[in-house]
Design a protein around this motif. Structure first.
Motif, PDB file in Angstrom:
ATOM      1  N   HIS A  15       0.807  -1.219   0.000  1.00 13.14           N
ATOM      2  CA  HIS A  15       0.000   0.000   0.000  1.00 13.14           C
ATOM      3  C   HIS A  15       0.841   1.269   0.000  1.00 13.14           C
ATOM      4  O   HIS A  15       0.466   2.274   0.606  1.00 13.14           O
ATOM      5  N   GLU A  17       1.205   3.274  -2.377  1.00  9.57           N
ATOM      6  CA  GLU A  17       0.531   4.330  -3.127  1.00  9.57           C
ATOM      7  C   GLU A  17      -0.366   5.182  -2.241  1.00  9.57           C
ATOM      8  O   GLU A  17      -0.755   6.296  -2.625  1.00  9.57           O
ATOM      9  N   THR A  18      -0.694   4.670  -1.045  1.00 12.86           N
ATOM     10  CA  THR A  18      -1.557   5.422  -0.136  1.00 12.86           C
ATOM     11  C   THR A  18      -0.950   6.772   0.215  1.00 12.86           C
ATOM     12  O   THR A  18      -1.663   7.762   0.416  1.00 12.86           O
ATOM     13  N   GLU A  20       0.503   8.709  -1.671  1.00 15.02           N
ATOM     14  CA  GLU A  20       0.246   9.650  -2.760  1.00 15.02           C
ATOM     15  C   GLU A  20      -1.250   9.927  -2.915  1.00 15.02           C
ATOM     16  O   GLU A  20      -1.651  11.066  -3.163  1.00 15.02           O
ATOM     17  N   THR A  21      -2.073   8.895  -2.776  1.00 15.33           N
ATOM     18  CA  THR A  21      -3.509   9.067  -2.995  1.00 15.33           C
ATOM     19  C   THR A  21      -4.216   9.696  -1.801  1.00 15.33           C
ATOM     20  O   THR A  21      -5.306  10.253  -1.956  1.00 15.33           O
ATOM     21  N   ARG A  22      -3.596   9.620  -0.647  1.00  9.04           N
ATOM     22  CA  ARG A  22      -4.201  10.217   0.546  1.00  9.04           C
ATOM     23  C   ARG A  22      -3.164  11.099   1.243  1.00  9.04           C
ATOM     24  O   ARG A  22      -2.407  10.636   2.113  1.00  9.04           O
ATOM     25  N   HIS A  25      -2.252  10.955   4.945  1.00 10.49           N
ATOM     26  CA  HIS A  25      -1.461   9.859   5.497  1.00 10.49           C
ATOM     27  C   HIS A  25       0.048  10.051   5.296  1.00 10.49           C
ATOM     28  O   HIS A  25       0.831   9.204   5.720  1.00 10.49           O
ATOM     29  N   ARG A 329     -11.797  13.379   3.627  1.00 10.41           N
ATOM     30  CA  ARG A 329     -11.714  12.704   2.322  1.00 10.41           C
ATOM     31  C   ARG A 329     -13.057  12.781   1.601  1.00 10.41           C
ATOM     32  O   ARG A 329     -13.112  13.024   0.395  1.00 10.41           O
ATOM     33  N   GLU A 332     -13.589  16.282   0.259  1.00  9.64           N
ATOM     34  CA  GLU A 332     -12.735  16.536  -0.893  1.00  9.64           C
ATOM     35  C   GLU A 332     -13.319  15.886  -2.152  1.00  9.64           C
ATOM     36  O   GLU A 332     -13.329  16.482  -3.239  1.00  9.64           O
ATOM     37  N   LYS A 333     -13.820  14.679  -2.007  1.00 12.66           N
ATOM     38  CA  LYS A 333     -14.441  13.981  -3.142  1.00 12.66           C
ATOM     39  C   LYS A 333     -15.679  14.741  -3.620  1.00 12.66           C
ATOM     40  O   LYS A 333     -15.944  14.829  -4.825  1.00 12.66           O
ATOM     41  N   LYS A 336     -14.577  17.812  -5.655  1.00 12.56           N
ATOM     42  CA  LYS A 336     -14.132  17.438  -6.991  1.00 12.56           C
ATOM     43  C   LYS A 336     -15.325  17.069  -7.876  1.00 12.56           C
ATOM     44  O   LYS A 336     -15.343  17.384  -9.075  1.00 12.56           O
TER      45      LYS A 336
END
Length: 344
Positions: A15, A17-18, A20-22, A25, A329, A332-333, A336
């Protein structure tokens, strides 16, 4: 802390990539996934994002309990028995030193007698070729009643008892567990007690109220257990026992460590595996804490080590960001999504 044997950086290897995506964190330590109040691998009964959002704005103290409540002693049935109906062997003494028929008095006040369960129902072991409903005392009379005998009527309780520390030795065909085997602090004078059904549901009364607190504190002498007596939880329990509060409103040791369960047929019974929701302790959130408290309060309380030691005698002094992160989160979604709609 998780009760599992696995590398501390286990999650990070898949994980990465978390980070970058969050963005929230980005500063988290790679070995903190299981200790932040969010992720507990296959033990995460309550803590996933949609659940966090659903309960995000709950008050610390709910207006009323929402879980499975205790009920008063069941009403007397048509099969109810009295002392005069007892079918114990004549040669057995059922009196104390003063001649009082103590065992019969105890039994006659129980749910067993109310439901028509006589002495022979527990003490008589019938051979396989004899009907269980036989009215004659043909068979072996056992002075001591085994866990398996109790399990003939209380199957779920027996099975879960075998799964916990109290019953695991019996489940393996060994001698019963005793407090002397424990790692937690125990009362020295209880070290010899053998842990079976009678250890908590003693004598012929099988008093569930005694089993809910006093039986626990007869053995357990650690800080968390002994601190319970000075908490608001215990005060609520005493109020219920005194008849000053409704049935099910008190909080005992069993309320948290042996919560009630409901099977597919709607029957409510007690989970006798007292270890089921201990590691990680977030497993208590859905089954126990949220019967009375909001989710955020529950997460914070279970993360406060000092609060655990004093048995939740105060309010949490720490704050876990799980719900805050989930809300951020989600917002934010939404932003967008709205931005994309405007472009269209």
């Amino acid at each position: 802390d998780m009760g599992l044997t696995m590398p501390a950086d286990y999650c990070f290897h898949c994980h990465q990539e978390t980070l970058e995506t969050r963005p929230s964190h980005a500063d988290f330590k790679f070995d903190s996934c299981a200790t932040t109040g969010c992720h507990n691998y296959h033990d995460n009964r309550a803590l996933y994002e949609n659940f966090l959002l659903k309960h995000a704005d709950e008050d610390a103290f709910l207006e009323e309990m929402v879980g499975l409540k205790r009920s008063p002693l069941s009403a007397v049935t048509d099969e109810a028995l009295s002392k005069a109906d007892a079918d114990g062997l004549a040669e057995l003494s059922m009196t104390d030193s003063l001649g009082d028929v103590t065992l019969l008095n105890d039994w006659a006040t129980t749910a067993h007698a109310s439901a028509g369960v006589n002495c022979s129902g527990c003490h008589l072991e019938l051979s396989e070729d004899k009907a269980v409903e036989s009215t004659t005392l043909d068979g072996t009379w056992n002075r001591d009643v085994s866990v398996q005998t109790c399990g003939r009527c209380h199957e779920g309780q027996m099975e879960t008892f075998f799964e916990g520390h109290h019953g695991m030795r019996l489940a393996a065909g060994l001698s019963p567990m005793t407090p002397r085997d424990a790692r937690l602090s125990m009362h020295v004078d209880a070290s010899h007690r053998e842990l079976d059904c009678n250890a908590c549901h003693s004598g012929h009364r099988f008093d569930t109220k005694f089993a809910s607190v006093e039986a626990c504190l007869t053995c357990h002498n650690d800080t968390h257990s002994q601190s319970f007596l000075a908490t608001s939880h215990h005060a609520a329990w005493k109020s219920e026992l005194a008849g000053e509060a409704p049935a099910g409103s008190g909080v005992s040791c069993a309320t948290c460590h042996m919560p009630r369960m409901e099977d597919d047929d709607g029957n409510v019974w007690v989970n006798h595996n007292q270890n089921d929701n201990l590691r990680p302790n977030e497993k208590m959130i859905r089954d126990v804490c949220m019967e009375c408290h909001g989710l955020a309060f529950s997460i914070d309380a279970l993360a406060d080590e000092a609060l655990i030691q004093n048995c939740f005698a105060e309010t949490p002094s720490v704050h876990i960001e799980s719900i805050d992160l989930a809300k951020a989160r989600f917002e934010e979604k939404q932003r967008k999504k709205e931005a994309r709609s405007k472009k269209k």
